[in-house]
Design a protein around this motif. Structure first.
Motif, PDB file in Angstrom:
ATOM      1  N   ASN A  94     -10.855 -15.494  11.020  1.00 49.87           N
ATOM      2  CA  ASN A  94     -11.021 -14.116  11.403  1.00 49.87           C
ATOM      3  C   ASN A  94     -10.398 -12.912  10.734  1.00 49.87           C
ATOM      4  O   ASN A  94      -9.230 -13.218  10.461  1.00 49.87           O
ATOM      5  N   LEU A  95     -11.050 -11.828  10.360  1.00 49.86           N
ATOM      6  CA  LEU A  95     -10.483 -10.850   9.284  1.00 49.86           C
ATOM      7  C   LEU A  95      -9.510 -10.179  10.393  1.00 49.86           C
ATOM      8  O   LEU A  95      -8.394  -9.768   9.904  1.00 49.86           O
ATOM      9  N   GLU A  96      -9.671  -9.823  11.664  1.00 49.76           N
ATOM     10  CA  GLU A  96      -8.749  -8.812  12.409  1.00 49.76           C
ATOM     11  C   GLU A  96      -7.593  -9.947  12.624  1.00 49.76           C
ATOM     12  O   GLU A  96      -6.275  -9.372  12.411  1.00 49.76           O
ATOM     13  N   LEU A  97      -7.640 -11.275  12.846  1.00 48.35           N
ATOM     14  CA  LEU A  97      -6.433 -11.924  13.052  1.00 48.35           C
ATOM     15  C   LEU A  97      -5.549 -12.200  11.515  1.00 48.35           C
ATOM     16  O   LEU A  97      -4.353 -12.150  11.675  1.00 48.35           O
ATOM     17  N   GLU A 256     -29.042 -11.773  17.245  1.00 45.09           N
ATOM     18  CA  GLU A 256     -28.085 -10.954  17.335  1.00 45.09           C
ATOM     19  C   GLU A 256     -26.557 -11.411  17.927  1.00 45.09           C
ATOM     20  O   GLU A 256     -25.662 -11.136  17.285  1.00 45.09           O
ATOM     21  N   ALA A 257     -26.792 -12.137  18.933  1.00 44.84           N
ATOM     22  CA  ALA A 257     -25.696 -13.071  19.417  1.00 44.84           C
ATOM     23  C   ALA A 257     -25.161 -13.817  18.150  1.00 44.84           C
ATOM     24  O   ALA A 257     -23.960 -13.924  18.092  1.00 44.84           O
ATOM     25  N   GLN A 258     -25.943 -14.841  17.541  1.00 44.57           N
ATOM     26  CA  GLN A 258     -25.448 -15.459  16.343  1.00 44.57           C
ATOM     27  C   GLN A 258     -24.705 -14.558  15.279  1.00 44.57           C
ATOM     28  O   GLN A 258     -23.835 -15.153  14.618  1.00 44.57           O
ATOM     29  N   SER A 259     -25.272 -13.426  14.943  1.00 46.05           N
ATOM     30  CA  SER A 259     -24.693 -12.497  13.987  1.00 46.05           C
ATOM     31  C   SER A 259     -23.316 -12.089  14.629  1.00 46.05           C
ATOM     32  O   SER A 259     -22.423 -12.113  13.710  1.00 46.05           O
ATOM     33  N   ALA A 260     -23.313 -11.529  15.864  1.00 49.44           N
ATOM     34  CA  ALA A 260     -21.940 -11.241  16.453  1.00 49.44           C
ATOM     35  C   ALA A 260     -20.808 -12.425  16.240  1.00 49.44           C
ATOM     36  O   ALA A 260     -19.680 -12.106  16.088  1.00 49.44           O
ATOM     37  N   LEU A 261     -21.176 -13.747  16.378  1.00 49.59           N
ATOM     38  CA  LEU A 261     -20.432 -14.873  16.522  1.00 49.59           C
ATOM     39  C   LEU A 261     -19.982 -15.130  14.950  1.00 49.59           C
ATOM     40  O   LEU A 261     -19.105 -15.532  14.612  1.00 49.59           O
ATOM     41  N   ALA A 262     -21.030 -14.982  14.018  1.00 52.45           N
ATOM     42  CA  ALA A 262     -20.684 -15.297  12.602  1.00 52.45           C
ATOM     43  C   ALA A 262     -19.542 -14.038  12.098  1.00 52.45           C
ATOM     44  O   ALA A 262     -18.703 -14.455  11.460  1.00 52.45           O
ATOM     45  N   ILE A 263     -19.521 -12.832  12.665  1.00 50.37           N
ATOM     46  CA  ILE A 263     -18.746 -11.768  12.364  1.00 50.37           C
ATOM     47  C   ILE A 263     -17.314 -12.392  12.771  1.00 50.37           C
ATOM     48  O   ILE A 263     -16.191 -12.395  12.157  1.00 50.37           O
ATOM     49  N   LEU A 264     -17.215 -12.845  14.049  1.00 46.94           N
ATOM     50  CA  LEU A 264     -15.875 -13.366  14.655  1.00 46.94           C
ATOM     51  C   LEU A 264     -15.382 -14.527  13.899  1.00 46.94           C
ATOM     52  O   LEU A 264     -14.119 -14.587  13.878  1.00 46.94           O
ATOM     53  N   LEU A 265     -16.302 -15.361  13.389  1.00 49.16           N
ATOM     54  CA  LEU A 265     -15.646 -16.452  12.552  1.00 49.16           C
ATOM     55  C   LEU A 265     -15.492 -16.047  10.876  1.00 49.16           C
ATOM     56  O   LEU A 265     -15.251 -16.961  10.224  1.00 49.16           O
ATOM     57  N   GLY A 266     -15.649 -14.606  10.613  1.00 44.01           N
ATOM     58  CA  GLY A 266     -15.506 -14.380   9.201  1.00 44.01           C
ATOM     59  C   GLY A 266     -16.640 -14.957   8.297  1.00 44.01           C
ATOM     60  O   GLY A 266     -16.121 -15.180   6.981  1.00 44.01           O
ATOM     61  N   LYS A 267     -17.820 -14.855   8.916  1.00 47.76           N
ATOM     62  CA  LYS A 267     -18.878 -15.384   8.119  1.00 47.76           C
ATOM     63  C   LYS A 267     -19.981 -14.420   7.932  1.00 47.76           C
ATOM     64  O   LYS A 267     -20.004 -13.505   8.726  1.00 47.76           O
ATOM     65  N   THR A 268     -20.872 -14.810   6.926  1.00 47.20           N
ATOM     66  CA  THR A 268     -22.114 -13.722   6.779  1.00 47.20           C
ATOM     67  C   THR A 268     -23.027 -14.526   7.679  1.00 47.20           C
ATOM     68  O   THR A 268     -23.186 -15.781   7.763  1.00 47.20           O
ATOM     69  N   PRO A 269     -23.745 -13.658   8.710  1.00 45.01           N
ATOM     70  CA  PRO A 269     -24.668 -14.017   9.492  1.00 45.01           C
ATOM     71  C   PRO A 269     -25.976 -14.808   8.655  1.00 45.01           C
ATOM     72  O   PRO A 269     -26.302 -15.767   9.435  1.00 45.01           O
TER      73      PRO A 269
END
Length: 491
Positions: A94-97, A256-269
């Motif tokens: 995660n980028l914020e972490l 959209e939910a999967q895309s939001a989850l991917a961002i939290l994981l630092g991955k491209t959707p």
């Protein structure tokens, strides 16, 4: 300087250093009235004993971020290996972490820099020159070198207070990282549950389409036999189209939910997807929130507010010490010679030791205003600390209230779902036998669809309310520790 004078100067240095060894006085966190417990409804129980410092056994604000959390891997309570894998990925990617960890490293460097002020400084100066006369005469070479050592006697504790402030700021950054980690982990779990809920809602929507198409076939058969009107056929075809129109919207919500989850994981959707299963693979953890006073030691944002308060307290000590004179001890040894090879010969060596005192006389009131500013900043952080504790109590109270309310709603909605399914089945049977018209079938079908959608939303809300309670408590339940939970963690 004579040997006796040098000895007296060094003795004075040691005495002054000893006087300066007192650490800056820090005050305990302000007292906040805490409830004695939580009621079944989620509201605090009666009784508000005063609580100032953290609960018994709580580490100080400057303790490194290795806290004793009751449940290290609270997300594993949901019983999903895929979720556990995603959380592990998020904590490492995660980028914020990652940004929060970089801030911790900055604070560590600042704490080390602040510690340098407690040590003496040494500098070496050297020079060499060669003079060549234009006319007659011989060329000459000269060289010089000196080693200068200086030390500021921390008589008023200013430097120690600066170090204490830097260390408290470091602790605050560590607790901030824990807060970010808890927020990121909660976000991953909540968003993952939302994706699974959308899988369920898509499955229900496709089931409704299948049911509507099944009824459409019945209407077509009866219309061919003259038992159903063209209007009935149009109505059922409209119902089928309406049921099908819900699917694209649900699919977009899923993306959209999967895309939001991917961002939290630092991955491209585009390269991320979740397994095609629903909330039936998730276990609902039991709720046991423990005591409100435990929030003082478990919530990282409360610990961060406490550390910021300690840093502000130390800054006040620094600002006050700046009003007093500063004492500097300086020692120097040097050599100067007209010949480089004889530079370090004893006759060329010089040494001196000196002490200097600098006291502020007139600065237009700047130092006093800086002291007043530090005191006002501390007073602000006192209120921030109190507000943080009250907010934490409110968040736990709200999460517990949501859980109780949603449990009651689910109980009633389950009974409603059973009756809606029974009504639809009976209406279809009666329509086949000609004892019921198509409008009754459509009404019961629509009612069943609505109740199933509501039930899916309630299930998701109930699980997410549990996630909110984990987050509000700063980790798992106290009961987990008594049951032999995993070792400490930072989330």
């Amino acid at each position: 300087m004579t040997h006796r004078a040098l000895t007296l100067t060094l003795l004075a240095c040691s005495v002054l250093t000893g006087c300066a060894s007192h650490a800056p006085i820090t005050e305990p966190p302000p007292k906040v009235d805490l409830p004695t417990g939580w009621t079944v409804a989620g509201a605090p129980a009666a009784g508000t004993p005063a609580a100032g410092a953290p609960a018994a056994g709580t580490p100080a604000a400057g303790t490194p971020d290795h806290q004793e959390w009751p449940d290290k891997n609270w997300w594993q309570r949901f019983g999903s290996p895929e979720l556990t894998h995603l959380v592990d990925e998020g904590q490492s990617s995660n980028l914020e972490l990652a940004g929060a960890l970089a801030r911790v490293k900055q604070a560590e460097a600042e704490a080390r820099i602040a510690g340098v002020s407690l040590l003496p400084t040494a500098n070496f100066y050297g020079d060499a020159s060669r003079a060549v006369p234009i006319g007659s005469g011989r060329a000459s070479t000269s060289a010089g070198g000196s080693l200068q050592v200086s030390y500021e006697v921390d008589f008023w504790g200013k430097n120690k207070a600066s170090v204490a402030s830097a260390e408290a700021s470091l602790a605050a950054n560590r607790f901030d990282r824990q807060t970010v980690a808890l927020t990121v982990t909660s976000g991953i779990v909540s968003t993952y549950l939302q994706v699974l809920s959308l899988h369920d809602r898509l499955a229900v929507a496709r089931e409704h389409v299948a049911n509507a198409e099944h009824v459409l076939k019945l209407v077509e058969v009866q219309q061919s036999a003259g038992a159903a009107s063209t209007l009935d056929l149009a109505r059922q075809r409209s119902a089928v189209a309406q049921q099908k129109s819900d699917i694209p919207d649900l699919m977009q919500q899923e993306r959209e939910a999967q895309s939001a989850l991917a961002i939290l994981l630092g991955k491209t959707p585009q390269t991320f997807s979740v397994g095609q299963h629903g909330l039936d693979t998730i276990t609902l953890p039991e709720v046991s929130p423990g005591l409100p006073s435990e929030l003082l030691s478990r919530r990282p944002d409360i610990r961060r507010a406490e550390a910021n308060l300690a840093a502000a307290d130390a800054n006040v000590a620094v600002a006050r010490a700046n009003l007093f004179p500063s004492i500097n001890l300086t020692g120097a040894m040097g050599a100067q010679s007209s010949a480089l090879l004889s530079l370090l010969n004893a006759p060329n060596l010089l040494a001196n030791v000196s002490a200097s005192l600098m006291a502020p006389i007139f600065d237009g009131g700047r130092l006093k205003r800086e002291r007043d500013l530090a005191i006002a900043r501390k007073q602000e952080l006192v209120q921030v600390y109190r507000a943080t504790v009250i907010t934490a109590l409110s968040e736990v109270d709200t999460a517990l209230g949501q859980i109780r309310s949603l449990d009651e709603q689910q109980r009633f909605k389950t009974a409603e779902l059973e009756q809606a399914r029974q009504a639809y089945d009976l209406a279809e049977i009666r329509y086949k036998s000609g004892a019921e018209d198509l409008m009754t079938v459509l009404d019961t079908q629509r009612a069943l669809s609505d109740v199933q959608n509501d039930m899916g939303k309630l299930k998701l809300k109930r699980l997410q309310a549990t996630v909110s309670l984990y987050k509000a408590l700063g980790g798992g339940w106290k009961d987990d520790q008594r049951q032999g939970s995993s070792p400490p963690a930072t989330t």
